[in-house]
Design an enzyme around this catalytic site. Structure first.
Site, PDB file in Angstrom:
ATOM      1  N   GLU A   3      30.790  36.701 108.725  1.00 21.90           N
ATOM      2  CA  GLU A   3      31.607  37.157 107.590  1.00 21.90           C
ATOM      3  C   GLU A   3      31.888  35.937 106.709  1.00 21.90           C
ATOM      4  O   GLU A   3      32.512  34.975 107.152  1.00 21.90           O
ATOM      5  CB  GLU A   3      32.921  37.764 108.079  1.00 21.90           C
ATOM      6  CG  GLU A   3      32.746  39.128 108.724  1.00 21.90           C
ATOM      7  CD  GLU A   3      34.072  39.784 109.073  1.00 21.90           C
ATOM      8  OE1 GLU A   3      34.293  40.926 108.669  1.00 21.90           O
ATOM      9  OE2 GLU A   3      34.884  39.138 109.770  1.00 21.90           O
ATOM     10  N   SER A  47      39.270  34.358 112.486  1.00 25.74           N
ATOM     11  CA  SER A  47      38.868  35.752 112.633  1.00 25.74           C
ATOM     12  C   SER A  47      39.860  36.707 111.989  1.00 25.74           C
ATOM     13  O   SER A  47      39.628  37.915 111.970  1.00 25.74           O
ATOM     14  CB  SER A  47      38.738  36.092 114.124  1.00 25.74           C
ATOM     15  OG  SER A  47      39.924  35.766 114.814  1.00 25.74           O
ATOM     16  N   HIS A 104      33.246  33.395 109.443  1.00 29.06           N
ATOM     17  CA  HIS A 104      33.627  33.983 110.731  1.00 29.06           C
ATOM     18  C   HIS A 104      32.381  34.355 111.515  1.00 29.06           C
ATOM     19  O   HIS A 104      31.710  35.351 111.228  1.00 29.06           O
ATOM     20  CB  HIS A 104      34.513  35.211 110.497  1.00 29.06           C
ATOM     21  CG  HIS A 104      34.905  35.904 111.762  1.00 29.06           C
ATOM     22  ND1 HIS A 104      35.125  37.261 111.843  1.00 29.06           N
ATOM     23  CD2 HIS A 104      35.118  35.414 113.017  1.00 29.06           C
ATOM     24  CE1 HIS A 104      35.452  37.583 113.081  1.00 29.06           C
ATOM     25  NE2 HIS A 104      35.445  36.484 113.812  1.00 29.06           N
ATOM     26  N   ASN A 117      37.295  42.942 111.948  1.00 29.70           N
ATOM     27  CA  ASN A 117      38.491  43.033 112.784  1.00 29.70           C
ATOM     28  C   ASN A 117      39.515  44.019 112.236  1.00 29.70           C
ATOM     29  O   ASN A 117      40.322  44.557 113.006  1.00 29.70           O
ATOM     30  CB  ASN A 117      39.110  41.655 112.985  1.00 29.70           C
ATOM     31  CG  ASN A 117      38.393  40.881 114.068  1.00 29.70           C
ATOM     32  OD1 ASN A 117      37.894  41.461 115.028  1.00 29.70           O
ATOM     33  ND2 ASN A 117      38.322  39.567 113.917  1.00 29.70           N
TER      34      ASN A 117
END
Length: 293
Positions: free
Chosen positions: A161, A128, A149, A200
């Site tokens: 992702e 992540s 991800h 993130n």
């Protein structure tokens, strides 16, 4: 003469390393998609727990009416559980989903590179936050290494992702895009190979800001979360979301972002570090910013 289309991206046999929350979610997703899945746990003692976690997930889907008993049984029939990495030798795709530790992930990729036989096989990381290049470079096939991800809960959230490095082949990205879209029914977005990728890099500073507000006594967790759910239409407030993600995971991502960019907004607050040290990890431990009896 019309040929019969093969599996999406040419991927029929999938391996998943790690059967925690994310690994088990990815394994169930692949099993429900009709794929042959081998799940590798961290050791023999972890195999029964991994099997129970996946079985429990399927049972909950049946109880919610989103899966029939026959579909549950068929999915379980496609899942094999083991602690032996050698069982991944014939896989078309292996997804690594172990804890967010760069050294451990790199060691695993070295081992997978030796075990997985097909030169076309893709090695993917569910990281992540960690740059994928660092994992690709420990293998002899960097053109076949990508980041995939997934988001928690895997069964519900549609985004993946998809991260290629400067060395990832376009054929690999094309195959993985097709696999994610067609086989798994998810929506992939191409993200840059930088710590935190897109989601993130935006999300973690927001969560850390909420932690700092609690730490400095600006407002309680309940008030902060009400502000964001009732005032901004967020489905979860930042502190309940942090508890759901896992405060140890939030900390690991923050530390990765801070190492890469050296910006104060990414530094984990002392309150968050102390909570992790005390084992207050959020929902999975029963207590974080909230209690979960």
């Amino acid at each position: 003469m019309t040929g019969v289309a093969g599996p999406p991206g040419g991927i029929r046999r999938v391996g998943v390393v790690g059967c925690g929350t994310m690994g088990s979610g990815i394994a169930v997703l692949c099993g429900r998609a009709g794929l042959d899945v081998v799940v590798v746990a961290s050791g023999p003692a972890a195999v029964p727990a991994g099997r129970a976690r996946l079985t429990g997930s399927l049972e909950r889907a049946v109880s919610r009416g989103t899966l029939t008993g026959a579909e549950r049984d068929a999915t379980l029939g496609r899942l094999e559980f083991t602690a032996d990495l050698d069982a991944l030798a014939d896989r078309d795709l292996v997804v690594e989903s172990i804890r967010e530790d760069e050294e451990q992930k790199a060691e695993l990729f070295v081992a997978l590179d030796k075990v997985v036989r097909s030169p076309r096989a893709v090695l993917a990381s569910n990281t992540s936050s960690l740059p994928v290049t660092r994992l690709a470079m420990v293998t002899g096939r960097p053109e076949r290494v990508v980041g995939t991800h997934f988001f928690n809960p895997v069964s519900a959230l549609p985004l993946v992702e998809l991260t290629g490095t400067l060395l990832t082949g376009e054929d690999t990205l094309r195959r993985m895009t097709e696999f994610v879209e067609v086989a798994l029914g998810k929506t992939p977005i191409r993200t840059p190979d930088r710590s935190g990728f897109v989601v993130n890099a935006l999300l973690i500073p927001y969560l850390l800001s909420a932690v700092r507000m609690v730490e400095y006594g600006v407002a309680t967790a309940e008030v902060i979360d009400q502000g964001m759910t009732l005032g901004c239409s967020h489905p979860l407030g930042p502190l309940r979301l942090a508890d759901l993600i896992g405060l140890d995971v939030v900390t690991a991502i923050a530390e990765s972002l801070h190492r890469e960019f050296r910006e104060a907004q990414y530094a984990p607050p002392a309150r968050l570090l102390r909570m992790v040290e005390a084992g207050l990890l959020g929902r999975k431990s029963g207590r974080g910013f909230y209690a979960y009896p």
